[in-house]
Design an enzyme around this catalytic site. Structure first.
Site, PDB file in Angstrom:
ATOM      1  N   GLY A   1       0.667  -1.556   0.159  1.00 13.92           N
ATOM      2  CA  GLY A   1       0.111  -0.157  -0.253  1.00 13.92           C
ATOM      3  C   GLY A   1       0.706   1.347   0.255  1.00 13.92           C
ATOM      4  O   GLY A   1       0.109   2.261  -0.220  1.00 13.92           O
TER       5      GLY A   1
ATOM      6  N   GLU B   1       1.541   1.820  -3.646  1.00  9.79           N
ATOM      7  CA  GLU B   1       0.472   2.488  -3.700  1.00  9.79           C
ATOM      8  C   GLU B   1      -0.141   3.357  -3.871  1.00  9.79           C
ATOM      9  O   GLU B   1      -0.703   4.114  -5.037  1.00  9.79           O
ATOM     10  CB  GLU B   1      -0.613   1.265  -3.936  1.00  9.79           C
ATOM     11  CG  GLU B   1      -0.904  -0.142  -4.860  1.00  9.79           C
ATOM     12  CD  GLU B   1      -1.678  -1.232  -3.613  1.00  9.79           C
ATOM     13  OE1 GLU B   1      -1.318  -1.945  -2.717  1.00  9.79           O
ATOM     14  OE2 GLU B   1      -2.286  -1.292  -4.095  1.00  9.79           O
TER      15      GLU B   1
END
Ligand code: HXC
Length: 256
Positions: free
Chosen positions: A107, A110
């Protein structure tokens, strides 16, 4: 309690610091909610011309918080549309620069890719290691990474879970600039001030237009990814992969 993020306004630039350094800035729900709640009014403020998002020297962010997710069921993940708030951050209209130092994993990688550009310290390491936990990227990684670096590198990163360093990330187009670690913030702030010095309508339109090139089909792709991601919480391998991380042992996957 420590604040999950630190927000500092420097003229027309807003510097946002992820503030869980001891947990390598693992992105828990508090960080996600603070990013949306505290930054949304600034995003709408015509006096704010650029965001700079940074972590600590060691980690931009080591991913979603595995300890928070480990016990969740498919129905909880699906019903809460877990991670959906990140779409609101990605949709902010003010230009945003990710200043990445140290690990940007899962994440974290991301989140960096949700920004308009990534400036990487020469210490930066990027990766999508979710496969090691029995799941797949869940904050847009399978879609954004593939659009940014192409299928070959995206498959390599997502299937093997390996990391790439800043030089490789720049070569394959993930990163706009590689900068010596001690100069990272100076250069990110300089670029942010340049951007914030232009008209906000124009900078907003410019980033919207560039993004358009990636947007086509992206929404469908992310929805598809999220449903798949949620459904992996019905598997034994997800429970095993995350439990093994928490217990600091090697996972035993069964393919169930
Ligand atoms: C929860 C985390 C964490 C994470 C680190 N920590 N990453 N906690 N979620 N993603 C915690 C550790 O448990 C540890 O807590 C403390 O932070 C310091 O971590 P260390 O491992 O001791 O630090 P270091 O040796 O410097 O290694 C850093 C690291 C490693 C290489 C980043 O922590 C790591 O591999 N983390 C996991 C990376 C990952 O798998 N990310 C993907 C997550 S999934 P204690 O309490 O022991 O001090 C994701 C996408 C969504 O992001 C998809 C769903 C899975």
């Amino acid at each position: 309690m420590e604040k999950p993020i630190i927000v500092e306004r420097q003229g027309r630039v807003v510097v946002v610091t992820l503030n869980r350094p001891a947990a390598r800035n693992a992105l828990n729900s508090e960080i996600m909610q603070a990013m949306v709640d505290e930054l949304a009014p600034l995003d709408r403020d015509p006096g704010v011309g650029c965001f700079v998002l940074r972590g600590s020297d060691k980690a931009f962010a080591a991913g979603a918080d595995i300890k928070e997710m480990a016990e969740k069921s498919f129905s909880e993940m699906y019903n809460d549309d877990f991670f959906a708030a990140w779409d609101r951050f990605a949709a902010f209209r003010t230009p945003k620069i990710a200043a990445v130092s140290g690990y940007a994993l899962g994440g974290g990688c991301e989140l960096a890719m949700m920004c308009d550009m990534i400036f990487a310290a020469d210490t930066a390491m990027f990766g999508q290691p979710e496969i090691k936990l029995g799941v797949i990227p869940g904050m847009g990684g399978s879609q954004r990474l593939t659009k940014l670096v192409g299928k070959a590198k995206a498959m390599d990163m997502i299937l093997t879970g390996r990391m790439m360093d800043a030089a490789e990330a720049e070569r394959c187009g993930l990163v706009a600039r590689v900068i010596p670690a001690d100069k990272l913030m100076e250069e990110a702030l300089k670029a942010a001030e340049t951007i914030a010095g232009y008209g906000k309508l124009a900078t907003t339109a410019a980033r919207e237009a560039v993004d358009r090139a990636l947007e086509v089909g992206l929404r469908e792709g992310i929805l598809f990814e999220r449903r798949l991601f949620h459904s992996l919480f019905a598997t034994a391998d997800q429970k095993e992969g995350m439990a093994a991380f928490v217990e600091k042992r090697a996972p035993q996957f069964t393919g169930e």
